[in-house]
Design a protein around this motif. Structure first.
Motif, PDB file in Angstrom:
ATOM      1  N   UNK A 222      34.385  38.288  32.324  1.00 12.59           N
ATOM      2  CA  UNK A 222      33.559  37.116  32.006  1.00 12.59           C
ATOM      3  C   UNK A 222      32.563  37.432  30.904  1.00 12.59           C
ATOM      4  N   UNK A 223      31.953  38.605  30.975  1.00  9.23           N
ATOM      5  CA  UNK A 223      31.024  39.014  29.921  1.00  9.23           C
ATOM      6  C   UNK A 223      31.733  39.132  28.575  1.00  9.23           C
ATOM      7  N   UNK A 224      32.970  39.684  28.606  1.00  5.05           N
ATOM      8  CA  UNK A 224      33.737  39.808  27.370  1.00  5.05           C
ATOM      9  C   UNK A 224      34.027  38.434  26.769  1.00  5.05           C
ATOM     10  N   UNK A 225      34.385  37.466  27.624  1.00  7.95           N
ATOM     11  CA  UNK A 225      34.673  36.121  27.133  1.00  7.95           C
ATOM     12  C   UNK A 225      33.425  35.484  26.519  1.00  7.95           C
ATOM     13  N   UNK A 226      32.300  35.660  27.201  1.00  9.30           N
ATOM     14  CA  UNK A 226      31.060  35.104  26.675  1.00  9.30           C
ATOM     15  C   UNK A 226      30.680  35.739  25.342  1.00  9.30           C
ATOM     16  N   UNK A 227      30.825  37.059  25.245  1.00  2.00           N
ATOM     17  CA  UNK A 227      30.484  37.737  24.002  1.00  2.00           C
ATOM     18  C   UNK A 227      31.429  37.332  22.881  1.00  2.00           C
ATOM     19  N   UNK A 228      32.748  37.168  23.220  1.00  2.00           N
ATOM     20  CA  UNK A 228      33.685  36.732  22.189  1.00  2.00           C
ATOM     21  C   UNK A 228      33.337  35.321  21.718  1.00  2.00           C
ATOM     22  N   UNK A 248      38.655  35.379  23.041  1.00  2.00           N
ATOM     23  CA  UNK A 248      38.114  34.536  24.100  1.00  2.00           C
ATOM     24  C   UNK A 248      39.238  33.856  24.899  1.00  2.00           C
ATOM     25  N   UNK A 249      40.276  33.371  24.210  1.00  2.00           N
ATOM     26  CA  UNK A 249      41.392  32.711  24.899  1.00  2.00           C
ATOM     27  C   UNK A 249      42.141  33.693  25.799  1.00  2.00           C
ATOM     28  N   UNK A 250      42.342  34.916  25.297  1.00  2.00           N
ATOM     29  CA  UNK A 250      43.011  35.923  26.131  1.00  2.00           C
ATOM     30  C   UNK A 250      42.175  36.261  27.356  1.00  2.00           C
ATOM     31  N   UNK A 251      40.863  36.309  27.169  1.00  2.00           N
ATOM     32  CA  UNK A 251      39.999  36.588  28.311  1.00  2.00           C
ATOM     33  C   UNK A 251      40.033  35.475  29.342  1.00  2.00           C
ATOM     34  N   UNK A 252      40.103  34.225  28.867  1.00  2.00           N
ATOM     35  CA  UNK A 252      40.195  33.093  29.801  1.00  2.00           C
ATOM     36  C   UNK A 252      41.500  33.143  30.591  1.00  2.00           C
ATOM     37  N   UNK A 253      42.596  33.500  29.898  1.00  2.07           N
ATOM     38  CA  UNK A 253      43.870  33.637  30.601  1.00  2.07           C
ATOM     39  C   UNK A 253      43.787  34.758  31.642  1.00  2.07           C
ATOM     40  N   UNK A 254      43.143  35.855  31.261  1.00  2.00           N
ATOM     41  CA  UNK A 254      43.006  36.969  32.206  1.00  2.00           C
ATOM     42  C   UNK A 254      42.181  36.560  33.425  1.00  2.00           C
ATOM     43  N   UNK A 255      41.115  35.770  33.191  1.00  2.00           N
ATOM     44  CA  UNK A 255      40.308  35.293  34.318  1.00  2.00           C
ATOM     45  C   UNK A 255      41.120  34.388  35.236  1.00  2.00           C
ATOM     46  N   UNK A 256      41.947  33.504  34.647  1.00  2.00           N
ATOM     47  CA  UNK A 256      42.774  32.629  35.470  1.00  2.00           C
ATOM     48  C   UNK A 256      43.767  33.429  36.300  1.00  2.00           C
ATOM     49  N   UNK A 257      44.365  34.446  35.690  1.00  2.00           N
ATOM     50  CA  UNK A 257      45.309  35.277  36.427  1.00  2.00           C
ATOM     51  C   UNK A 257      44.609  36.070  37.535  1.00  2.00           C
ATOM     52  N   UNK A 258      43.425  36.569  37.219  1.00  2.00           N
ATOM     53  CA  UNK A 258      42.665  37.291  38.243  1.00  2.00           C
ATOM     54  C   UNK A 258      42.300  36.372  39.400  1.00  2.00           C
ATOM     55  N   UNK A 259      41.942  35.110  39.094  1.00  2.00           N
ATOM     56  CA  UNK A 259      41.598  34.178  40.147  1.00  2.00           C
ATOM     57  C   UNK A 259      42.794  33.932  41.073  1.00  2.00           C
ATOM     58  N   UNK A 260      43.990  33.764  40.478  1.00  2.00           N
ATOM     59  CA  UNK A 260      45.177  33.581  41.308  1.00  2.00           C
ATOM     60  C   UNK A 260      45.486  34.825  42.132  1.00  2.00           C
ATOM     61  N   UNK A 261      45.362  35.986  41.508  1.00  2.00           N
ATOM     62  CA  UNK A 261      45.672  37.229  42.206  1.00  2.00           C
ATOM     63  C   UNK A 261      44.695  37.478  43.347  1.00  2.00           C
ATOM     64  N   UNK A 262      43.421  37.219  43.111  1.00  2.00           N
ATOM     65  CA  UNK A 262      42.427  37.379  44.177  1.00  2.00           C
ATOM     66  C   UNK A 262      42.700  36.398  45.308  1.00  2.00           C
ATOM     67  N   UNK A 263      43.116  35.177  44.963  1.00  2.00           N
ATOM     68  CA  UNK A 263      43.439  34.195  46.004  1.00  2.00           C
ATOM     69  C   UNK A 263      44.604  34.631  46.857  1.00  2.00           C
ATOM     70  N   UNK A 264      45.650  35.187  46.227  1.00  2.00           N
ATOM     71  CA  UNK A 264      46.803  35.665  46.997  1.00  2.00           C
ATOM     72  C   UNK A 264      46.408  36.823  47.895  1.00  2.00           C
ATOM     73  N   UNK A 265      45.583  37.737  47.384  1.00  2.00           N
ATOM     74  CA  UNK A 265      45.168  38.891  48.192  1.00  2.00           C
ATOM     75  C   UNK A 265      44.314  38.457  49.372  1.00  2.00           C
ATOM     76  N   UNK A 266      43.481  37.439  49.171  1.00  2.00           N
ATOM     77  CA  UNK A 266      42.609  37.010  50.257  1.00  2.00           C
ATOM     78  C   UNK A 266      43.345  36.206  51.318  1.00  2.00           C
TER      79      UNK A 266
END
Length: 417
Positions: A222-228, A248-266
């Motif tokens: 998130x910090x990387x996206x904000x800085x970009x 910034x776009x790549x970071x947003x995609x990474x955040x979306x993927x992390x959100x899905x992955x965290x949801x599956x793990x939880x």
């Protein structure tokens, strides 16, 4: 499928073979005893039923009835009790015995009665049937020992050996079987409990990993996206702004993927979260991935069937990663080969990435780059959403990656970032 006839009397072939062998052995033993100990009963005692041959035939029929001792033990016990009572009355007060006898001093019971007594005690039944069975056993013991008058010791010994002893043996065998069944149930219950504990431990570990990824990785990205984003606003030249926007776009995609992955793990295996409409969630498009691949010199033929828009976001991102990794491997290890991607969307998602044999020798530096665990990581990611992955060389020298995924994988709602 039609039920075999032998299933009417037995639960397994082993039981059938044992009972048939038992009946055959009793037939041989009965004839052997009659040969070794000739009858001391006057021949005319059997005239009232047609002679000794008819009596022998009746004895053979009672022996054959033992084939039903497992399925109908109480019915056999009732029949043999009546037969024993008839034998005693016919010998004592009637014209003569019904079944063959060696001596008037022997117990006047059918020779198969011990097996019937044992069966009625061992094989499971209702409480009422057990009560009736024990009453019949007491009746045949009384009749065999002829307790209404003073019987000799030899008669008592043989009568109790042929009636009471099988009952005691049946009690022992039945108790042993019940104990073995209880121990087996306890072992199975302990195994199930260990499995549940292992599942709980895995669920706890998944939750711990999800929390760590959310707290550490998501925060950094998130910090990387904000800085970009800030760099794209403040940059003076166009190239820097474009690079910042891509970052910034790549970071947003990474955040979306992390959100899905965290949801599956939880998500616990038994949980059923609310349905998330894929149309409202950004899902990577394979066409865009193919175009980017072609831009770096890897032409790809894409064939899609079905509605990609209805694929769950977590599944869509997994499919995107599968194709991305497969194309990266083609770029590294099979330059110049022809590549085809087949994607079928339905109740399940099937992805097949095939490439022909490479006409050129791959670059050693490029082929040696990376950790060498790309396919292993893909397999773990596919397993995480409940899919399967198969990868291997083909007969023509090419390579194929074949993946089957569920179309929808629910994810627990991620915490607010």
């Amino acid at each position: 499928m039609k039920r075999p006839i032998w299933r009417l009397l037995w639960n397994s072939r082993r039981e059938a073979v044992f009972d048939i062998a038992l009946v055959a052995a009793l037939e041989v033993l009965g004839r052997l005893l009659l040969h070794l100990f000739p009858e001391q009963i006057p021949p005319q005692s059997y005239d009232w039923i047609g002679g000794r041959d008819v009596s022998a035939v009746l004895s053979d029929l009672t022996c054959l009835l033992l084939l039903a001792r497992r399925r109908y033990p109480l019915l056999l016990m009732s029949f043999f009790s009546v037969l024993t009572l008839a034998q005693v009355l016919l010998v004592s007060y009637g014209p003569g015995p019904l079944l063959p006898l060696n001596n008037y001093a022997d117990p006047w019971i059918p020779g198969e009665l011990p097996c019937v007594v044992y069966s009625v005690v061992v094989y499971p039944a209702t409480r009422l049937k057990r009560l009736v069975g024990w009453n019949l056993i007491a009746l045949v013991i009384f009749l065999a020992a002829r307790l209404w008058h003073d019987p000799p010791v030899e008669l008592l010994a043989s009568a109790f050996l042929l009636t009471a002893f099988p009952a005691v043996l049946g009690l022992y065998v039945g108790a042993r079987r019940r104990l073995e069944g209880a121990l087996r149930d306890r072992a199975e219950r302990a195994e199930r409990e260990q499995h549940l504990l292992a599942e709980q431990a895995r669920a706890d570990e998944r939750a711990r990993l999800a929390a760590e990824m959310h707290d550490v990785v998501t925060h950094r990205v998130s910090l990387m996206v904000l800085q970009a984003g800030a760099l794209g606003v403040t940059a003076k030249d166009e190239q820097t702004r474009e690079a910042a926007e891509q970052l910034r776009a790549s970071g947003c995609e990474a955040l979306a993927e992390l959100r899905d992955l965290v949801g599956v793990l939880r998500r616990a295996p038994e949980e059923e979260p609310e349905y998330e409409d894929p149309e409202t969630t950004s899902v990577p498009d394979l066409a865009d991935l193919i175009s980017r691949s072609e831009a770096v010199g890897v032409p790809v033929e894409l064939v899609e069937e079905g509605d990609y828009a209805r694929v769950s976001p977590a599944v869509g991102r997994t499919a995107h990663r599968v194709v991305q990794e497969a194309l990266t491997n083609v770029y590294k290890h099979a330059p110049g080969s022809q590549v085809r991607v087949d994607a079928v969307y339905g109740e399940r998602v099937r992805l097949t990435v095939r490439n022909t044999a490479s006409p050129h020798q791959p670059s050693a530096d490029l082929a040696g780059s990376g950790s060498g665990t790309g396919l292993l990581g893909l397999r773990q990611r596919v397993d995480l959403v409940g899919g399967t992955l198969r990868a291997g060389a083909m007969a023509d020298g090419g390579f194929q990656v074949d993946v089957i995924l569920p179309a929808y994988v629910p994810t627990a709602e991620a915490a607010d970032e």
